[in-house]
Design a protein around this motif. Structure first.
Motif, PDB file in Angstrom:
ATOM      1  N   ALA B   2     -43.680 -28.864  15.515  1.00  0.00           N
ATOM      2  CA  ALA B   2     -42.694 -27.980  16.122  1.00  0.00           C
ATOM      3  C   ALA B   2     -42.549 -26.650  15.388  1.00  0.00           C
ATOM      4  O   ALA B   2     -41.455 -26.220  15.073  1.00  0.00           O
ATOM      5  CB  ALA B   2     -41.357 -28.689  16.167  1.00  0.00           C
ATOM      6  N   GLN B   5     -40.119 -24.029  16.864  1.00  0.00           N
ATOM      7  CA  GLN B   5     -38.716 -24.383  17.146  1.00  0.00           C
ATOM      8  C   GLN B   5     -37.856 -23.778  16.052  1.00  0.00           C
ATOM      9  O   GLN B   5     -37.522 -24.421  15.080  1.00  0.00           O
ATOM     10  CB  GLN B   5     -38.536 -25.900  17.183  1.00  0.00           C
ATOM     11  CG  GLN B   5     -39.519 -26.622  18.050  1.00  0.00           C
ATOM     12  CD  GLN B   5     -39.473 -26.173  19.483  1.00  0.00           C
ATOM     13  OE1 GLN B   5     -38.427 -25.801  19.986  1.00  0.00           O
ATOM     14  NE2 GLN B   5     -40.608 -26.173  20.157  1.00  0.00           N
TER      15      GLN B   5
ATOM     16  N   GLN C 246     -37.396 -21.280  26.866  1.00  0.00           N
ATOM     17  CA  GLN C 246     -38.543 -22.178  26.755  1.00  0.00           C
ATOM     18  C   GLN C 246     -38.187 -23.418  25.929  1.00  0.00           C
ATOM     19  O   GLN C 246     -37.593 -23.303  24.856  1.00  0.00           O
ATOM     20  CB  GLN C 246     -39.713 -21.450  26.060  1.00  0.00           C
ATOM     21  CG  GLN C 246     -40.391 -20.410  26.921  1.00  0.00           C
ATOM     22  CD  GLN C 246     -41.201 -21.012  28.047  1.00  0.00           C
ATOM     23  OE1 GLN C 246     -41.401 -22.220  28.099  1.00  0.00           O
ATOM     24  NE2 GLN C 246     -41.640 -20.164  28.974  1.00  0.00           N
ATOM     25  N   ARG C 247     -38.582 -24.564  26.446  1.00  0.00           N
ATOM     26  CA  ARG C 247     -38.412 -25.858  25.758  1.00  0.00           C
ATOM     27  C   ARG C 247     -36.952 -26.234  25.526  1.00  0.00           C
ATOM     28  O   ARG C 247     -36.635 -27.067  24.696  1.00  0.00           O
ATOM     29  CB  ARG C 247     -39.179 -25.885  24.430  1.00  0.00           C
ATOM     30  CG  ARG C 247     -40.682 -25.962  24.614  1.00  0.00           C
ATOM     31  CD  ARG C 247     -41.407 -26.103  23.288  1.00  0.00           C
ATOM     32  NE  ARG C 247     -41.199 -24.929  22.455  1.00  0.00           N
ATOM     33  CZ  ARG C 247     -41.900 -23.813  22.551  1.00  0.00           C
ATOM     34  NH1 ARG C 247     -42.882 -23.710  23.414  1.00  0.00           N
ATOM     35  NH2 ARG C 247     -41.630 -22.790  21.767  1.00  0.00           N
ATOM     36  N   ARG C 248     -36.065 -25.558  26.253  1.00  0.00           N
ATOM     37  CA  ARG C 248     -34.649 -25.906  26.147  1.00  0.00           C
ATOM     38  C   ARG C 248     -34.158 -26.401  27.500  1.00  0.00           C
ATOM     39  O   ARG C 248     -34.934 -26.462  28.450  1.00  0.00           O
ATOM     40  CB  ARG C 248     -33.824 -24.694  25.711  1.00  0.00           C
ATOM     41  CG  ARG C 248     -34.139 -24.237  24.295  1.00  0.00           C
ATOM     42  CD  ARG C 248     -33.695 -25.282  23.304  1.00  0.00           C
ATOM     43  NE  ARG C 248     -33.904 -24.805  21.944  1.00  0.00           N
ATOM     44  CZ  ARG C 248     -33.010 -24.956  20.964  1.00  0.00           C
ATOM     45  NH1 ARG C 248     -31.876 -25.566  21.202  1.00  0.00           N
ATOM     46  NH2 ARG C 248     -33.260 -24.520  19.765  1.00  0.00           N
ATOM     47  N   PHE C 263     -34.747 -29.524  31.780  1.00  0.00           N
ATOM     48  CA  PHE C 263     -35.571 -28.911  30.736  1.00  0.00           C
ATOM     49  C   PHE C 263     -36.634 -28.005  31.345  1.00  0.00           C
ATOM     50  O   PHE C 263     -37.216 -28.316  32.393  1.00  0.00           O
ATOM     51  CB  PHE C 263     -36.252 -29.999  29.891  1.00  0.00           C
ATOM     52  CG  PHE C 263     -35.332 -30.593  28.875  1.00  0.00           C
ATOM     53  CD1 PHE C 263     -35.239 -30.042  27.600  1.00  0.00           C
ATOM     54  CD2 PHE C 263     -34.554 -31.694  29.182  1.00  0.00           C
ATOM     55  CE1 PHE C 263     -34.383 -30.582  26.655  1.00  0.00           C
ATOM     56  CE2 PHE C 263     -33.689 -32.239  28.251  1.00  0.00           C
ATOM     57  CZ  PHE C 263     -33.611 -31.687  26.980  1.00  0.00           C
ATOM     58  N   TYR C 265     -40.309 -26.370  30.400  1.00  0.00           N
ATOM     59  CA  TYR C 265     -41.389 -26.509  29.419  1.00  0.00           C
ATOM     60  C   TYR C 265     -42.723 -26.352  30.136  1.00  0.00           C
ATOM     61  O   TYR C 265     -42.882 -26.781  31.287  1.00  0.00           O
ATOM     62  CB  TYR C 265     -41.325 -27.886  28.733  1.00  0.00           C
ATOM     63  CG  TYR C 265     -41.464 -29.043  29.687  1.00  0.00           C
ATOM     64  CD1 TYR C 265     -40.430 -29.391  30.555  1.00  0.00           C
ATOM     65  CD2 TYR C 265     -42.647 -29.784  29.771  1.00  0.00           C
ATOM     66  CE1 TYR C 265     -40.559 -30.416  31.453  1.00  0.00           C
ATOM     67  CE2 TYR C 265     -42.782 -30.827  30.664  1.00  0.00           C
ATOM     68  CZ  TYR C 265     -41.730 -31.142  31.506  1.00  0.00           C
ATOM     69  OH  TYR C 265     -41.856 -32.149  32.405  1.00  0.00           O
ATOM     70  N   ASP C 266     -43.662 -25.720  29.493  1.00  0.00           N
ATOM     71  CA  ASP C 266     -45.022 -25.597  30.018  1.00  0.00           C
ATOM     72  C   ASP C 266     -45.050 -25.155  31.483  1.00  0.00           C
ATOM     73  O   ASP C 266     -45.809 -25.697  32.287  1.00  0.00           O
ATOM     74  CB  ASP C 266     -45.775 -26.943  29.905  1.00  0.00           C
ATOM     75  CG  ASP C 266     -45.818 -27.434  28.475  1.00  0.00           C
ATOM     76  OD1 ASP C 266     -45.632 -26.586  27.563  1.00  0.00           O
ATOM     77  OD2 ASP C 266     -46.008 -28.640  28.256  1.00  0.00           O
ATOM     78  N   CYS C 287     -34.136 -30.249  22.385  1.00  0.00           N
ATOM     79  CA  CYS C 287     -35.202 -29.414  22.921  1.00  0.00           C
ATOM     80  C   CYS C 287     -36.480 -30.236  23.023  1.00  0.00           C
ATOM     81  O   CYS C 287     -36.509 -31.413  22.666  1.00  0.00           O
ATOM     82  CB  CYS C 287     -35.389 -28.158  22.073  1.00  0.00           C
ATOM     83  SG  CYS C 287     -36.231 -28.418  20.551  1.00  0.00           S
ATOM     84  N   ILE C 288     -37.518 -29.600  23.591  1.00  0.00           N
ATOM     85  CA  ILE C 288     -38.791 -30.283  23.754  1.00  0.00           C
ATOM     86  C   ILE C 288     -39.586 -30.123  22.462  1.00  0.00           C
ATOM     87  O   ILE C 288     -39.833 -29.005  22.008  1.00  0.00           O
ATOM     88  CB  ILE C 288     -39.582 -29.659  24.921  1.00  0.00           C
ATOM     89  CG1 ILE C 288     -38.772 -29.719  26.216  1.00  0.00           C
ATOM     90  CG2 ILE C 288     -40.946 -30.326  25.060  1.00  0.00           C
ATOM     91  CD1 ILE C 288     -38.793 -31.032  26.937  1.00  0.00           C
ATOM     92  N   GLY C 291     -43.855 -31.922  23.403  1.00  0.00           N
ATOM     93  CA  GLY C 291     -43.869 -32.327  24.802  1.00  0.00           C
ATOM     94  C   GLY C 291     -42.821 -33.360  25.165  1.00  0.00           C
ATOM     95  O   GLY C 291     -42.792 -33.841  26.290  1.00  0.00           O
TER      96      GLY C 291
END
Lengths: 75, 247, 348
Positions: B2, B5, C246-248, C263, C265-266, C287-288, C291
């Motif tokens: 991550a 992040q 992103q990724r949240r 979510f 993501y990607d 979060c992600i 993945g």
């Protein structure tokens, strides 16, 4: 004094409850654990020690779960 | 993993750098709070008094008294000194003294306890040697007259120096146990010269039965009775029907 | 997560956390005893009594920290690392409190003509008084609760008591806190030599804890209102997909009250229940990672498209169907079964 007798009786009852709990915990750790919770299969001695106080305190709950044959949550 | 992040914390992954600083600051702040709270609460501890409890036993020789409570009259350079006798733990001296009569000359090993000019001996051994030394005469009795006094009933052993502090409601349970166990009760009153302490007896001079006072031990109370001075120790002979809490 | 139970799933963070706990406790006791022995009034205090006071005050302080972590983590994610291993702090708190109780029972109630445990409950008989109520019994009540919490802190108990029962049991900490506050107010903070400042210190502690809980509740209420959608039977409009970082995730609340975490993501969006299967943590605030939806509380993970934990773990959460129309996310408020796959919606 009545107070002393009442408190002594309650403490003796607690002592009995704990003693039963201790006996239950040993039997449960030996035979019941893996049956009611697959996650506990192969779990080690220290893990058993970690859950021991809880087993002694909450033995009626775990006894019911053992009899009913509870499955692990999410499993 | 991550890497991107920026601030999201997952316990089992590496801590994001910015969060690392925040956690470090948090830990330092927390430890500072720990230090402050420990200091603050430690400065708020109650007055422990100036009681004393000897580390090692010494020998005392004197004349035994059994009423109202076991005491020992000892001759010193400054005159006759009266020591209240108790046993170890939370027990009075009666069992150790057995049937040794009042007036007997004895030698005892014991730990000296002292506070507010009142002395006590905690008997170190269960055997008390009786000898035939000449008896020390009883000290003169002064009657100070009737009085109504505000104060607190304590157990003499803890208050005089074994527990510091040995009064107040935190110590109430212990004081009750001691008095149940035969430790003589005392009455402590606050004066401008510091605490004054007197052996508590019934109006007729007999020992106070523990059951009569268990409820009010360590509570602020008012009592009426007669104050007497037996040599160097005060007795407060009380009428228990006047006993009342003052809080 | 529950593959095979381990006594403790050790990692570097937990070790650091535990070292900080140990240093904190040692620092507290050392400062307390040193200051107590050098303050004029208390310098003659029996060392045993000073140690009992130090242990009690230390446990009381730790209880405040334990209670503050929850609302702090709701107010700012910076505090989440404190939440991650809070159970070790809780168990340490029980150990310190038990040491306080044991020494106090031996010292004040031992060596007498009564059983010390009997003495604990009868030697101070004024159960009918308020100001002089026996503080010992209140301490015993709190200690029993702290014991039950410490004894059931392992995830084994979470699984076997069910998360709802477990959470309820651990909510008893507020009863314990109330009992301990009274234990301190009626005990150490009052009576002979009790300082008014001591009472104020307890009050300040209470105001901080109550204030943090109130603040966290207000903040949460504000978030919930902002996320609540218009009551419709059909799909909920969850706003533009680009607005989710992103990724949240964005959390929306269905008319039924169900909380849904959506979510991004990607280049896709997926929706799962906002409630983690572990301790009901807010997945949508996570979060992600690699993945997988990762819970901000203890790092439990789920595949966003299926709601399932990666093998060997077996946890599952509900999924929700999503689609995207004109760049806006629409989510079906009817949950799918736990672990039922739901096709992610591609962002245009």
């Amino acid at each position: 004094m009545g107070d002393i007798e009442a408190v002594t009786t309650i403490l003796n009852a607690l002592g009995l409850y704990t003693t039963i709990g201790a006996v239950f915990a040993i039997v449960f750790l030996a035979f019941g654990l893996a049956r009611i919770d697959h996650g506990a299969k192969g779990a080690g001695f220290v893990f058993r020690l970690v859950i021991l106080p809880g087993l002694i305190a909450l033995w009626p709950v775990m006894l019911v779960r053992w009899i009913v044959g509870g499955q692990p949550h999410g499993g | 993993m991550a890497a991107k992040q920026s601030e999201f914390y997952v316990g089992y992954l590496a801590v994001p750098p910015r969060l690392k600083w925040a956690i470090g600051a948090l830990v330092i702040l927390l430890l500072a709070l720990v230090a402050f709270d420990a200091w603050l609460v430690a400065t708020l501890q109650p007055d422990a008094g100036d009681g004393r409890w000897a580390d090692a036993p010494t020998e005392f020789r004197g004349t035994l008294d059994r009423t109202p409570y076991p005491t020992l009259r000892v001759a010193t350079d400054a005159g006759t000194r009266t020591y209240v006798l108790v046993s170890d733990e939370k027990r009075g001296a009666e069992a150790v003294l057995g049937d040794i009569p009042a007036g007997a000359s004895v030698r005892v090993q014991g730990y000296e306890i002292e506070r507010a000019a009142v002395g006590m001996i905690q008997l170190a051994a269960t055997d008390v040697a009786v000898d035939n030394a000449p008896a020390i005469p009883a000290a003169p009795l002064e009657v100070h007259g009737r009085a109504t006094i505000d104060g607190e009933i304590v157990d003499s052993k803890c208050w005089l120096g074994v527990m510091r502090p040995g009064e107040g409601h935190i110590h109430k349970a212990c004081a009750s146990l001691c008095i149940r166990g035969g430790i003589p009760p005392m009455f402590v009153t606050r004066t401008s010269d510091g605490p004054q302490v007197m052996l508590l007896t019934l109006f007729d001079g007999r020992p106070v039965p523990p059951d009569a006072i268990l409820d009010v031990i360590a509570d602020p109370v008012r009592l009426s009775g007669i104050v007497e001075k037996h040599g160097d120790i005060y007795h407060f002979k009380v009428d228990l029907s006047t006993l009342a809490r003052t809080e | 997560m529950a593959a095979t139970y381990k006594p403790v799933l050790w990692n570097r963070h937990k070790r650091v956390y535990d070292v900080v706990i140990g240093v904190g406790i040692a620092l507290y006791l050392a400062i307390f005893i040193a200051v107590g022995m050098s303050t004029a009034d208390s310098a003659n205090t029996s060392i045993e009594i000073l140690a009992i006071s130090a242990l009690g005050a230390c446990a009381f302080f730790m209880l405040h920290v334990v209670l503050a972590i929850g609302p702090l983590a709701r107010l700012s994610t910076t505090f989440l690392p404190l939440l991650y291993n809070r159970r070790h702090l809780g168990v340490s708190l029980f150990v310190v409190a038990a040491a306080h109780a044991t020494f106090a029972t031996v010292w004040y109630h031992g060596f007498g003509v009564l059983n010390p445990l009997v003495s604990l409950f009868v030697s101070n008989p004024r159960y009918d008084a308020i100001g002089s109520f026996p503080f010992e019994s209140l301490g015993a009540v709190a200690l029993v609760i702290l014991f039950l919490m410490a004894a059931t802190s392992h995830d084994f108990w979470l699984n076997n008591l069910s998360p709802a029962v477990w959470k309820t049991l651990h909510m008893l900490v507020y009863i314990a806190y109330g009992a301990v506050v009274l234990h301190v107010l009626l005990g150490a903070a009052s009576g002979h030599g009790g300082s008014p400042l001591y009472v104020w210190a307890v009050v300040v502690g209470f105001v901080i804890i109550a204030g943090l809980h109130l603040g966290a509740a207000i903040a949460q209420g504000g978030r919930d209102r902002a996320q609540r959608s218009a009551p419709k039977n059909d799909w909920i409009d969850a706003g533009p997909a680009d607005a989710i970082p992103q990724r949240r995730a964005r959390i929306v609340i269905a008319p039924s009250g169900a909380q849904i975490a959506i979510f991004r993501y990607d280049g896709r969006v997926s929706a799962v229940s906002n409630v983690c299967a572990h301790q009901m943590g807010p997945l949508g605030e996570g979060c992600i990672v690699d993945g997988l939806v990762t819970c901000p509380w203890h790092g439990w993970q789920y595949d966003p498209a299926t709601g399932r934990s990666p093998p060997p773990y077996t946890e599952r959460v509900e999924t929700f169907n999503v689609r995207i129309e004109n760049g806006r996310i629409l989510v079906d408020p009817k949950p799918n079964a736990k672990g039922a796959p739901a096709t992610p919606a591609a962002i245009g």
